[in-house]
Design an enzyme around this catalytic site. Structure first.
Site, PDB file in Angstrom:
ATOM      1  N   GLU A  76      -5.608  -4.227  -1.988  1.00 14.27           N
ATOM      2  CA  GLU A  76      -5.772  -2.819  -2.035  1.00 14.27           C
ATOM      3  C   GLU A  76      -4.744  -1.932  -2.806  1.00 14.27           C
ATOM      4  O   GLU A  76      -3.624  -2.115  -3.051  1.00 14.27           O
ATOM      5  CB  GLU A  76      -5.217  -2.319  -0.448  1.00 14.27           C
ATOM      6  N   LYS A  87      -0.616  -0.396  10.719  1.00 17.02           N
ATOM      7  CA  LYS A  87      -1.106  -1.231   9.783  1.00 17.02           C
ATOM      8  C   LYS A  87      -0.854  -0.874   8.500  1.00 17.02           C
ATOM      9  O   LYS A  87      -0.587  -1.654   7.454  1.00 17.02           O
ATOM     10  CB  LYS A  87      -2.702  -0.726   9.669  1.00 17.02           C
ATOM     11  N   ASP A 122       2.555 -17.750   7.077  1.00  7.50           N
ATOM     12  CA  ASP A 122       1.601 -17.652   8.015  1.00  7.50           C
ATOM     13  C   ASP A 122       1.356 -15.984   8.473  1.00  7.50           C
ATOM     14  O   ASP A 122       1.976 -15.699   9.431  1.00  7.50           O
ATOM     15  CB  ASP A 122       1.695 -18.371   9.365  1.00  7.50           C
ATOM     16  N   HIS A 146      -4.516   7.866  -4.367  1.00  9.13           N
ATOM     17  CA  HIS A 146      -5.448   6.856  -4.543  1.00  9.13           C
ATOM     18  C   HIS A 146      -6.209   7.036  -5.806  1.00  9.13           C
ATOM     19  O   HIS A 146      -6.480   6.277  -6.690  1.00  9.13           O
ATOM     20  CB  HIS A 146      -6.276   6.915  -3.336  1.00  9.13           C
TER      21      HIS A 146
HETATM   22  C1  MEV Z   1      -3.765   2.587   4.259  1.00  5.22           C
HETATM   23  O1  MEV Z   1      -4.187   1.332   4.139  1.00  5.22           O
HETATM   24  C2  MEV Z   1      -2.532   2.682   5.191  1.00  5.22           C
HETATM   25  C3  MEV Z   1      -2.359   4.124   5.589  1.00  5.22           C
HETATM   26  O2  MEV Z   1      -3.585   4.260   6.658  1.00  5.22           O
HETATM   27  C4  MEV Z   1      -1.262   3.932   6.772  1.00  5.22           C
HETATM   28  C5  MEV Z   1      -1.147   5.418   7.559  1.00  5.22           C
HETATM   29  O3  MEV Z   1      -2.059   6.016   7.797  1.00  5.22           O
HETATM   30  O4  MEV Z   1       0.029   5.295   8.019  1.00  5.22           O
HETATM   31  C6  MEV Z   1      -2.326   5.059   4.731  1.00  5.22           C
END
Ligand code: MEV
Length: 417
Positions: free
Chosen positions: A83, A259, A275, A373
């Site tokens: 990513e 995430k 792992d 981005h």
């Molecule tokens: C993207 O991979 C991760 C985010 O969505 C994390 C977040 O929203 O805090 C930017």
């Protein structure tokens, strides 16, 4: 060289980046070659021995996050991830944390938990007998690893718990094992299997599952860092705390927030041959430990009004055994990190997760993440079009203004310079 805050690392050529890393980590010619080879690190023959039905290998980008200072020591952090923006975000977070001294991190000793399910027994008397025989059980488990025993590590404790299920009560016996610098799944499973006949003899029952628990609550890593309000802006500090409260109190946001944390942790896990599924599974269970799935991090203000971030989760990682020993790139990444224990690796990983989370929620509570981005994407395209570092900014700026971000447009603009 031991300063990881390398200015404009992203503008350097691959050779320049590799030279910096070689000097920083004192890499040998051979280790440098491993990074330079574009073969992803393992041959088909090796892959064929690692898994079943192999048909090839699969590479991902390996990059370096800069500016990390953790417990007073500088680190260049290898990250394997597909990513865009993640490595830039980790480096940015580390750079801001550095102003106030960097990250403070701790990791528990590596105690692994093995579980043995015992059925068809009178639980109360079985528990009594097991606890009376715990020395014998521990000795039998430890007879399976001379290496751990010699280091005064290995199985240390036996405990019992009863669980209620719709099909009746069950006895679960747990072995607590100090696995040292290994992740320790294999030795934990071996020890569980080796003591199960003895448990059957002691209890008169039947053992069913004998397996490691990936919920590694005896391997908790914690990181904290202060982020300068002057750098961030006082309003933004408050907004970041509001963003955190959203995540902590809404599961739909919490999953995305966490995430982002795992973007950092798993990228380091991948680079160092861990792992990652075990780490993810444990982190998600830990996020739910209060009964509600919440944010894994906490964001508050200190008395000076600076932003304080902290992150805590189970991290079951190793620097010996497993793929970390088989995969030459993973080995080299561990060398780049310069970590000498599994605990130190866990400290780096937890700090990376916190840096990542800071940058994500900072971007989200200010301009949003798309702008950054797009800028990075445009920068990559300008570089791919052949622009020199001093030409890149102009091309990026123009493509963003025009909202036309493509390789063809980057090439056209480069021709016009
Ligand atoms: C993207 O991979 C991760 C985010 O969505 C994390 C977040 O929203 O805090 C930017």
């Amino acid at each position: 060289m031991s300063d990881s805050s390398i200015s404009k690392f992203f503008e350097k050529t691959r050779k320049e980046r590799l030279d910096i890393i070689r000097n920083f980590a004192n890499l040998s010619e051979e280790e440098l070659k491993i990074l330079q080879n574009n073969d992803g690190g393992i041959s088909f023959e090796k892959a064929d021995k690692m898994i079943e039905n192999a048909i090839g290998t699969f590479s991902l980008p390996l990059g370096i996050a800069t500016s990390f200072k953790i417990n007073g020591k500088d680190y260049l952090v290898p990250m394997v991830i597909e990513e865009p923006s993640v490595i830039a975000a980790a480096s940015k977070g580390a750079k801001i944390a550095r102003i106030k001294g960097g990250f403070e991190a701790t990791a528990d000793e590596s105690f692994s938990i093995g579980q043995i399910q015992v059925l068809d027994t009178d639980i109360d008397s079985a528990v009594k007998k097991i606890l009376e025989s715990s020395k014998e059980i521990i000795n039998l488990a430890n007879s399976k690893s001379n290496t751990l025993s010699k280091m005064n590590k290995g199985a240390k404790e036996v405990s019992c718990k009863q669980i209620d299920t719709p099909v009746g009560k069950m006895l679960i016996v747990e072995l607590l094992i100090d696995v040292g610098d290994a992740m320790g799944a294999n030795i934990t499973n071996t020890m569980c299997e080796s003591v199960s006949p003895l448990l059957e003899k002691i209890t008169g029952g039947r053992t069913l599952l004998r397996i490691l628990s990936n919920y590694s609550t005896r391997r908790i890593a914690k990181a904290t860092a202060v982020f300068d309000k002057k750098e961030i802006g006082e309003d933004v500090v408050d907004d970041i705390i509001l963003a955190y409260q959203f995540a902590d109190n809404d599961v739909y946001r919490a999953v995305t927030h966490n995430k982002g944390i795992m973007n950092g942790i798993i990228a380091v896990a991948n680079a160092t041959g861990q792992d990652s599924r075990a780490i993810e599974a444990a982190a998600n269970a830990y996020a739910s430990r209060s009964g509600q799935y919440r944010s894994l991090s906490k964001w508050t203000k200190n008395h000076e009004g600076n932003l304080v971030g902290s992150l805590e989760l189970p991290l079951s990682v190793g620097i010996i055994g497993g793929i970390a020993n088989v995969h030459p790139i993973a080995k080299t990444c561990i060398k780049i990190l310069g970590v000498s224990s599994a605990q130190e690796l866990a400290c780096v990983m937890i700090a990376t997760g916190l840096a990542q989370n800071y940058s994500a929620i900072r971007a989200l509570s200010t301009e949003g993440i798309q702008k950054g981005h797009m800028r990075l994407h445009a920068r990559n395209l300008a570089t791919a079009a052949g622009a020199k570092p001093e030409e890149v900014d102009k091309i990026v700026q123009k493509m963003i203004e025009e909202k036309k971000i493509s390789l063809d447009r980057a090439k056209e603009l480069l021709d016009q310079i």
